[in-house]
Enzyme design. Structure first.
Site, PDB file in Angstrom:
ATOM      1  N   GLU A   1      30.299 143.698 131.280  1.00  0.00           N
ATOM      2  CA  GLU A   1      29.960 142.259 131.270  1.00  0.00           C
ATOM      3  C   GLU A   1      29.951 141.701 132.693  1.00  0.00           C
ATOM      4  O   GLU A   1      29.180 140.804 133.011  1.00  0.00           O
ATOM      5  CB  GLU A   1      30.936 141.500 130.357  1.00  0.00           C
ATOM      6  CG  GLU A   1      30.635 141.778 128.890  1.00  0.00           C
ATOM      7  CD  GLU A   1      31.838 141.742 127.968  1.00  0.00           C
ATOM      8  OE1 GLU A   1      32.893 141.216 128.357  1.00  0.00           O
ATOM      9  OE2 GLU A   1      31.713 142.270 126.837  1.00  0.00           O
TER      10      GLU A   1
ATOM     11  N   SER B   1      33.898 148.479 120.097  1.00  0.00           N
ATOM     12  CA  SER B   1      34.184 148.310 118.671  1.00  0.00           C
ATOM     13  C   SER B   1      35.268 149.270 118.167  1.00  0.00           C
ATOM     14  O   SER B   1      35.228 149.712 117.019  1.00  0.00           O
ATOM     15  CB  SER B   1      32.907 148.432 117.825  1.00  0.00           C
ATOM     16  OG  SER B   1      31.974 147.440 118.199  1.00  0.00           O
TER      17      SER B   1
ATOM     18  N   GLY C   1      38.428 145.295 122.772  1.00  0.00           N
ATOM     19  CA  GLY C   1      38.066 143.882 122.898  1.00  0.00           C
ATOM     20  C   GLY C   1      38.544 143.112 121.678  1.00  0.00           C
ATOM     21  O   GLY C   1      39.728 142.823 121.532  1.00  0.00           O
ATOM     22  N   GLY C   2      37.621 142.829 120.774  1.00  0.00           N
ATOM     23  CA  GLY C   2      37.898 141.970 119.608  1.00  0.00           C
ATOM     24  C   GLY C   2      39.184 142.307 118.856  1.00  0.00           C
ATOM     25  O   GLY C   2      39.978 141.408 118.538  1.00  0.00           O
TER      26      GLY C   2
ATOM     27  N   GLY D   1      31.272 144.904 121.056  1.00  0.00           N
ATOM     28  CA  GLY D   1      31.168 143.671 120.278  1.00  0.00           C
ATOM     29  C   GLY D   1      30.106 143.713 119.192  1.00  0.00           C
ATOM     30  O   GLY D   1      29.773 142.692 118.599  1.00  0.00           O
TER      31      GLY D   1
ATOM     32  N   HIS E   1      33.772 146.088 134.525  1.00  0.00           N
ATOM     33  CA  HIS E   1      33.406 145.982 133.106  1.00  0.00           C
ATOM     34  C   HIS E   1      31.915 145.684 133.006  1.00  0.00           C
ATOM     35  O   HIS E   1      31.354 144.987 133.848  1.00  0.00           O
ATOM     36  CB  HIS E   1      34.222 144.870 132.436  1.00  0.00           C
ATOM     37  CG  HIS E   1      34.066 144.880 130.950  1.00  0.00           C
ATOM     38  ND1 HIS E   1      32.990 144.305 130.314  1.00  0.00           N
ATOM     39  CD2 HIS E   1      34.838 145.437 129.980  1.00  0.00           C
ATOM     40  CE1 HIS E   1      33.112 144.507 129.008  1.00  0.00           C
ATOM     41  NE2 HIS E   1      34.217 145.184 128.777  1.00  0.00           N
TER      42      HIS E   1
ATOM     43  N   ASN F   1      41.505 144.141 126.101  1.00  0.00           N
ATOM     44  CA  ASN F   1      40.755 143.316 127.044  1.00  0.00           C
ATOM     45  C   ASN F   1      40.431 142.031 126.302  1.00  0.00           C
ATOM     46  O   ASN F   1      39.550 142.009 125.444  1.00  0.00           O
ATOM     47  CB  ASN F   1      39.469 144.043 127.479  1.00  0.00           C
ATOM     48  CG  ASN F   1      38.580 143.145 128.336  1.00  0.00           C
ATOM     49  OD1 ASN F   1      39.001 142.058 128.747  1.00  0.00           O
ATOM     50  ND2 ASN F   1      37.369 143.587 128.591  1.00  0.00           N
ATOM     51  N   TRP F   2      41.178 140.981 126.639  1.00  0.00           N
ATOM     52  CA  TRP F   2      41.019 139.731 125.890  1.00  0.00           C
ATOM     53  C   TRP F   2      39.732 138.999 126.262  1.00  0.00           C
ATOM     54  O   TRP F   2      39.347 138.068 125.590  1.00  0.00           O
ATOM     55  CB  TRP F   2      42.212 138.818 126.162  1.00  0.00           C
ATOM     56  CG  TRP F   2      43.492 139.272 125.557  1.00  0.00           C
ATOM     57  CD1 TRP F   2      43.748 140.458 124.912  1.00  0.00           C
ATOM     58  CD2 TRP F   2      44.724 138.535 125.540  1.00  0.00           C
ATOM     59  NE1 TRP F   2      45.054 140.488 124.493  1.00  0.00           N
ATOM     60  CE2 TRP F   2      45.677 139.332 124.867  1.00  0.00           C
ATOM     61  CE3 TRP F   2      45.116 137.285 126.017  1.00  0.00           C
ATOM     62  CZ2 TRP F   2      46.985 138.907 124.663  1.00  0.00           C
ATOM     63  CZ3 TRP F   2      46.428 136.868 125.826  1.00  0.00           C
ATOM     64  CH2 TRP F   2      47.352 137.670 125.155  1.00  0.00           C
ATOM     65  N   LYS F   3      39.103 139.403 127.358  1.00  0.00           N
ATOM     66  CA  LYS F   3      37.910 138.695 127.861  1.00  0.00           C
ATOM     67  C   LYS F   3      38.259 137.203 128.002  1.00  0.00           C
ATOM     68  O   LYS F   3      39.396 136.895 128.346  1.00  0.00           O
ATOM     69  CB  LYS F   3      36.715 138.968 126.943  1.00  0.00           C
ATOM     70  CG  LYS F   3      36.533 140.484 126.699  1.00  0.00           C
ATOM     71  CD  LYS F   3      35.262 140.858 126.036  1.00  0.00           C
ATOM     72  CE  LYS F   3      35.203 142.392 125.890  1.00  0.00           C
ATOM     73  NZ  LYS F   3      33.974 142.860 125.294  1.00  0.00           N
TER      74      LYS F   3
ATOM     75  N   GLU G   1      32.634 152.976 128.087  1.00  0.00           N
ATOM     76  CA  GLU G   1      32.260 151.943 127.128  1.00  0.00           C
ATOM     77  C   GLU G   1      30.738 151.856 127.024  1.00  0.00           C
ATOM     78  O   GLU G   1      30.092 151.207 127.851  1.00  0.00           O
ATOM     79  CB  GLU G   1      32.785 150.581 127.590  1.00  0.00           C
ATOM     80  CG  GLU G   1      34.286 150.499 127.708  1.00  0.00           C
ATOM     81  CD  GLU G   1      34.772 149.065 127.574  1.00  0.00           C
ATOM     82  OE1 GLU G   1      35.567 148.824 126.653  1.00  0.00           O
ATOM     83  OE2 GLU G   1      34.361 148.197 128.353  1.00  0.00           O
TER      84      GLU G   1
HETATM   85  P1  13P Z   1      34.922 145.298 121.585  1.00  0.00           P
HETATM   86  O1  13P Z   1      36.118 146.115 121.224  1.00  0.00           O
HETATM   87  O2  13P Z   1      35.014 143.864 121.143  1.00  0.00           O
HETATM   88  O3  13P Z   1      33.642 145.969 121.183  1.00  0.00           O
HETATM   89  O4  13P Z   1      34.888 145.226 123.196  1.00  0.00           O
HETATM   90  C1  13P Z   1      35.009 146.387 123.920  1.00  0.00           C
HETATM   91  C2  13P Z   1      35.188 146.048 125.351  1.00  0.00           C
HETATM   92  O5  13P Z   1      34.281 145.586 126.013  1.00  0.00           O
HETATM   93  C3  13P Z   1      36.520 146.259 125.937  1.00  0.00           C
HETATM   94  O6  13P Z   1      36.464 146.144 127.309  1.00  0.00           O
END
Ligand code: 13P
Length: 254
Positions: free
Chosen positions: A96, A213, A234-235, A172, A94, A9-11, A166
């Site tokens: 967010e 994470s 994510g990251g 993050g 998600h 998930n590149w956000k 999640e």
């Molecule tokens: P991180 O892997 O950066 O913690 O993000 C997780 C996430 O929200 C994937 O959708």
């Protein structure tokens, strides 16, 4: 056996040019691991270029959101029909989106229905925040989110949904749920709730990812857990080496 699914998930990261550069770099490396289903969920504007760069390659393309309506006066929104042909997957609900953009369980349910009706694979996100976790509300909260998301969805359709557990406190932050805790929530709570709604057969088919994470250091331990079928990353999905290493480490366990 459930096929493992790792989705990045590149956000809100990478321009279309950077996105193409990234997928060109991972393309030959990930092709070595066809036993793992891989997806990159990219910003809307990068979908056409990424879909083009991955044409004919077994790396799925996903969007990070969509609207439930087919079309209409919804400034700034994108429909499932618009995604079709560019994306095969779409992240829905998600944390967010729920936290910053006011998405509700009801909206999430409508989006899942619209995605399924268009032949997109929804990646439904559920998870508790830190306060809920500390108050011992994780199980009831996550279970209620799953129930709300699947309202009026048939068993047959449900099998085509991927669920990502999640925990918000792990996103993050560098804090991962331990693999045992992640497995317990994915299994007992998420799969358990699916079993209560649809029965054990559907529950055993549906794929459940962990997210929060997840990285190249902890992926092997997470994937070794019986109820964790993949990760929403994510990251660590933004770096070629980390993402490819996570796919490799997952393939190695099969
Ligand atoms: P991180 O892997 O950066 O913690 O993000 C997780 C996430 O929200 C994937 O959708």
């Amino acid at each position: 056996m459930r096929k493992p699914i790792l989705a990045g998930n590149w956000k809100m990261n990478k321009t279309p040019a950077e996105a193409v550069e990234f997928v060109r770099a991972i393309r030959p490396l990930i092709a070595k691991y066809p036993q793992v289903e891989t997806v990159v969920c990219v910003p809307f504007v990068s979908l056409p270029a990424v879909a083009d760069a991955l044409a004919g390659v077994k790396v799925g393309v996903g969007a990070q959101n969509m609207h439930w309506a087919a079309s209409g006066a919804y400034t700034g929104e994108v429909s499932a029909a618009m995604l079709k042909g560019l994306a095969d997957y779409v992240i829905i609900g998600h944390s967010e989106r729920r936290q910053y953009f006011g998405e509700t369980d009801e909206g999430v349910n409508k989006k899942i229905k619209a995605a399924l009706a268009s032949g997109l694979v929804p990646i439904l996100c559920v998870g508790e925040d830190l306060a809920q976790n500390e108050a011992g509300l994780t199980e009831s909260w996550v279970s209620a989110q799953v129930r709300a998301a699947f309202a009026d969805i048939t068993a047959e359709q449900a099998c085509g949904v991927v669920i990502a557990y999640e925990p918000i406190w792990a996103i993050g932050t560098g804090k991962t749920a331990t693999s045992e805790v992640a497995n317990r929530i994915c299994g007992l709570v998420v799969r358990g709730t699916v079993a209560e709604i649809y029965g054990e057969e559907v529950a055993q088919q549906i794929r459940i990812q962990y997210g929060g994470s997840a990285n190249e250091k902890n992926i092997a331990e997470l994937m070794a857990m019986p109820d964790i079928d993949g990760a929403l990353i994510g990251g660590a999905s933004l770096k070629v080496e980390s993402f490819v290493e996570m796919v490799r480490a997952t393939a190695e366990q099969l």
